[in-house]
Design a protein around this motif. Structure first.
Motif, PDB file in Angstrom:
ATOM      1  N   SER B 237       1.010  -1.142  -0.135  1.00  0.00           N
ATOM      2  CA  SER B 237       0.161  -0.178  -0.163  1.00  0.00           C
ATOM      3  C   SER B 237       0.786   1.159   0.133  1.00  0.00           C
ATOM      4  N   SER B 238       0.385   2.320  -0.156  1.00  0.00           N
ATOM      5  CA  SER B 238       1.195   3.553  -0.679  1.00  0.00           C
ATOM      6  C   SER B 238       1.971   4.110   0.886  1.00  0.00           C
ATOM      7  N   ALA B 239       0.686   3.722   1.508  1.00  0.00           N
ATOM      8  CA  ALA B 239       1.433   3.580   3.478  1.00  0.00           C
ATOM      9  C   ALA B 239       2.748   3.367   3.553  1.00  0.00           C
ATOM     10  N   ASP B 240       2.625   1.691   4.108  1.00  0.00           N
ATOM     11  CA  ASP B 240       3.547   0.740   4.075  1.00  0.00           C
ATOM     12  C   ASP B 240       4.479   1.324   3.132  1.00  0.00           C
ATOM     13  N   PHE B 241       4.774   1.407   1.976  1.00  0.00           N
ATOM     14  CA  PHE B 241       5.878   1.688   0.987  1.00  0.00           C
ATOM     15  C   PHE B 241       6.244   2.506   1.564  1.00  0.00           C
ATOM     16  N   LEU B 242       6.027   4.120   2.279  1.00  0.00           N
ATOM     17  CA  LEU B 242       6.453   5.146   2.919  1.00  0.00           C
ATOM     18  C   LEU B 242       7.381   4.996   4.439  1.00  0.00           C
ATOM     19  N   HIS B 243       7.082   3.104   4.641  1.00  0.00           N
ATOM     20  CA  HIS B 243       7.260   2.988   5.916  1.00  0.00           C
ATOM     21  C   HIS B 243       8.537   2.105   6.090  1.00  0.00           C
ATOM     22  N   GLY B 244       8.997   2.899   4.926  1.00  0.00           N
ATOM     23  CA  GLY B 244      10.907   1.712   4.847  1.00  0.00           C
ATOM     24  C   GLY B 244      11.102   1.328   3.965  1.00  0.00           C
ATOM     25  N   PRO B 245      10.074   0.466   2.876  1.00  0.00           N
ATOM     26  CA  PRO B 245      10.628  -0.255   1.605  1.00  0.00           C
ATOM     27  C   PRO B 245      10.757   0.971   0.505  1.00  0.00           C
ATOM     28  N   ILE B 246      10.605   2.474   0.543  1.00  0.00           N
ATOM     29  CA  ILE B 246      10.806   3.548  -0.017  1.00  0.00           C
ATOM     30  C   ILE B 246      12.511   3.394  -0.561  1.00  0.00           C
ATOM     31  N   ALA B 247      13.408   3.094   0.896  1.00  0.00           N
ATOM     32  CA  ALA B 247      14.390   3.597   0.946  1.00  0.00           C
ATOM     33  C   ALA B 247      14.945   2.854  -0.206  1.00  0.00           C
ATOM     34  N   MET B 248      14.789   1.888  -1.114  1.00  0.00           N
ATOM     35  CA  MET B 248      15.030   0.504  -2.171  1.00  0.00           C
ATOM     36  C   MET B 248      15.107   1.896  -3.250  1.00  0.00           C
ATOM     37  N   VAL B 249      13.927   2.612  -3.260  1.00  0.00           N
ATOM     38  CA  VAL B 249      14.042   3.315  -4.798  1.00  0.00           C
ATOM     39  C   VAL B 249      15.646   3.872  -5.038  1.00  0.00           C
ATOM     40  N   GLU B 250      15.991   3.979  -6.065  1.00  0.00           N
ATOM     41  CA  GLU B 250      17.091   4.661  -6.638  1.00  0.00           C
ATOM     42  C   GLU B 250      16.629   5.056  -7.825  1.00  0.00           C
ATOM     43  N   GLY B 251      17.408   6.075  -8.212  1.00  0.00           N
ATOM     44  CA  GLY B 251      16.714   6.312 -10.050  1.00  0.00           C
ATOM     45  C   GLY B 251      16.535   5.288 -11.239  1.00  0.00           C
ATOM     46  N   GLY B 252      15.819   5.077 -11.574  1.00  0.00           N
ATOM     47  CA  GLY B 252      15.143   4.130 -12.669  1.00  0.00           C
ATOM     48  C   GLY B 252      14.754   3.047 -12.011  1.00  0.00           C
ATOM     49  N   PHE B 253      14.395   2.719 -10.671  1.00  0.00           N
ATOM     50  CA  PHE B 253      13.886   1.752 -10.003  1.00  0.00           C
ATOM     51  C   PHE B 253      12.271   1.872 -10.456  1.00  0.00           C
ATOM     52  N   PRO B 254      11.761   0.514 -11.205  1.00  0.00           N
ATOM     53  CA  PRO B 254      10.224   1.137 -11.730  1.00  0.00           C
ATOM     54  C   PRO B 254      10.106   0.778 -10.566  1.00  0.00           C
ATOM     55  N   VAL B 255       8.610   1.351 -10.532  1.00  0.00           N
ATOM     56  CA  VAL B 255       7.502   0.982  -9.424  1.00  0.00           C
ATOM     57  C   VAL B 255       6.197   1.236 -10.108  1.00  0.00           C
ATOM     58  N   PHE B 256       4.743   0.233  -9.972  1.00  0.00           N
ATOM     59  CA  PHE B 256       3.547   0.098 -10.955  1.00  0.00           C
ATOM     60  C   PHE B 256       2.854   0.428 -10.111  1.00  0.00           C
ATOM     61  N   VAL B 257       1.835   1.409 -10.352  1.00  0.00           N
ATOM     62  CA  VAL B 257       0.840   2.434  -9.902  1.00  0.00           C
ATOM     63  C   VAL B 257      -0.578   2.522 -10.060  1.00  0.00           C
ATOM     64  N   PHE B 258      -1.638   1.992  -9.311  1.00  0.00           N
ATOM     65  CA  PHE B 258      -2.358   1.783  -9.267  1.00  0.00           C
ATOM     66  C   PHE B 258      -3.324   3.222  -9.092  1.00  0.00           C
TER      67      PHE B 258
END
Lengths: 346, 346
Positions: B237-258
């Motif tokens: 969920s977008s909220a859970d993503f912000l509680h930690g896993p977003i740290a994985m995201v670097e330039g070019g990291f693919p994220v699919f969003v509904f």
């Protein structure tokens, strides 16, 4: 030494403090909780605290027979639904006690007549002011962004609540006082892990699997690997893993597995055999030689801890692995990019 | 053409059949369900059906006000707990109706006095024989291992149950009959997707994000990418993503969003802005130009479908993306390695 690793080592004391200071509170609350004749327990949390809640969901269902639901905060905050929670006990878990969505959900629950309980590391936080009863994790201030000692002390409070709410056939949790000692002994894996992380320096992705009470640990190790090491970590129960995602596993694909002795062991053992046939790289956390022998890399828990008490000592090698791998990669586990210690979401 | 893609295209008809054949059953059951005055709805499922259950959890809480729990089958099958479910409605969801753990959980629930309902694609399956009431998804036989038309028809049955159980302030689901048509129009994205998947031929990992009613779609697209394309797909969920896993995201990291318009849109929009600042590669599924303009690749849903009705049409481009990417990689989406159509777990 990173703050994260320091805080990992503080856990035996933090667990002892939490146990001794909160046990009586839980016992005092026992009768009031039983008198509610709750038809439902709802757990509300985010991030690492939500992984603790996953543990609570299994533990509370198993020991109390009361069904448990993990709240979806957006139902309250975005869809503004009014749930019928008058016969529920609603437990909010948050290290900081400052997450907006958790607090709104607790306020809604209280308004609808639920008994509300908070588990937080900050006794003066907004969460602590909302709930009917506050349990304080005695972790001391957590300075690393990656939560470790607040996770395990949250688990300890959940044991105390489960013990207070347990039904007549439920376990007495007699061995609870041994958890700090088991945790201290698991910390002795540090030298093994320091060598072992070298092998995983260039790991980009992996899966983490646990089941039952240790499913929470699979989620928690997964989050730690993502936030401190930037490793993509798919997290599954062993059963869900077989319903699709195992297709990803090719030769050499790394899978971390929690395998304590007890109720879930045969199921986990079958998975490890299957992963062996697929030539996956398995990292197994267990006390059981029979299964450690099948692993590519074994993390031997020194004590034969029963499933019921295993989650706290079993997460310790996972926490250390994450902290040490982050350092091996030249990253600071205390300050992951894009994160701060308190995350406010709605 | 793969069976998976053929079955994706059968969805508008399968949805119409399910709607017309099961609607009356749900209406007939409405009074009996209301008379139970259920304090809890429990959903029991695995794999793709469990993603449908995640949708059901949001939909049912929002429209009925009754709290919902997603069952943890191991509590029943491995820990052998006896849950107090006499005031619950327990809904099992399984394409084949043959999953051992789902069926044991339903039997336990029935024994403890719950009202049990099954949603399955096989009216003569073991699951159908256990439950008090069976709803049959009219998907026709599903031959691809990767489930598509059974997922969306399960969602359709959950709409019918939510409609039958809704409270006085709950929505009437007036636009339900439009879903097959919206789904048919989403299928027109096929040529766009056929071109687009070329870009992702060598993608190894990604994240998939949704929130609220579309969180289930994030889980479902993630499973599809894992099982048909062997792409590691973190689901949040977008909220859970912000509680930690977003740290994985670097330039070019693919994220699919509904990103459907409605209650969750502002939250999702903020995430897309944040991902833009991190220079992530975003693939956005939405009808909203304001947000599609910010995406690295836009998948424009042709109709402006309200959030409540969006999950079925919105998963369609995700299903097609998975089927077409698998083919671009020289894989058969119909026969993923290590899987068979029926998975029996305990």
């Amino acid at each position: 030494m990173s703050l994260m690793l320091q805080e990992i080592f503080e856990q035996p004391h933090a667990l002892e403090r939490t146990l001794s200071s909160e046990r009586r509170h839980a016992e005092r609350l026992s009768r009031r909780m039983h008198e509610r004749r709750a038809s439902l327990i709802v757990l509300v949390a985010r991030g690492t605290s939500d992984n603790a809640a996953q543990f609570g969901r299994y533990l509370l269902e198993i020991s109390t027979g009361i069904p448990v639901s993990l709240a979806a905060p957006s139902v309250h905050t975005l869809y503004r639904a009014r749930l019928r929670l008058s016969s529920a006990i609603v437990i909010g878990i948050s290290q900081s006690g400052e997450s907006t969505d958790i607090n709104i959900t607790l306020e809604n629950a209280k308004r609808s007549g639920a008994m509300t309980i908070g588990i937080t590391n900050d006794s003066s936080s907004p969460l602590a002011k909302i709930v009917d009863e506050v349990f304080v994790t005695r972790a001391g201030r957590e300075r690393s962004v990656a939560a470790t000692k607040t996770y395990t002390t949250q688990l300890m409070v959940l044991y105390l609540l489960a013990s207070a709410l347990r039904n007549s056939s439920g376990e007495g949790f007699k061995a609870l006082a041994r958890i700090p000692e088991w945790t201290a002994r698991a910390l002795k894996l540090q030298p093994t892990l320091l060598e072992m992380v070298e092998r995983y320096r260039f790991m980009r992705q992996c899966a983490v699997v646990g089941r039952g009470l240790n499913y929470a640990n699979a989620l928690e190790l997964g989050i730690k690997l993502m936030e401190t090491c930037y490793v993509g970590a798919e997290r599954f129960s062993s059963a869900d893993f077989l319903h699709g995602p195992i297709a990803m596993v090719e030769g050499g694909f790394p899978v971390f597995v929690f395998a304590p002795p007890g109720q879930v062991f045969p199921d986990i053992r079958n998975l490890i055999y299957k992963l062996g046939r697929l030539k996956a790289e398995t990292v197994v956390i267990s006390s059981e030689t029979s299964i450690l022998e099948k692993a590519t890399r074994a993390l031997r828990i020194p004590d034969r801890i029963p499933d019921l008490y295993s989650p706290i000592p079993y997460i310790v090698p996972g926490q250390m692995f994450s902290a040490l791998l982050a350092e091996a990669k030249g990253l600071s586990p205390d300050r992951p990019r894009s994160l701060s210690k308190i995350t406010r979401t709605v």
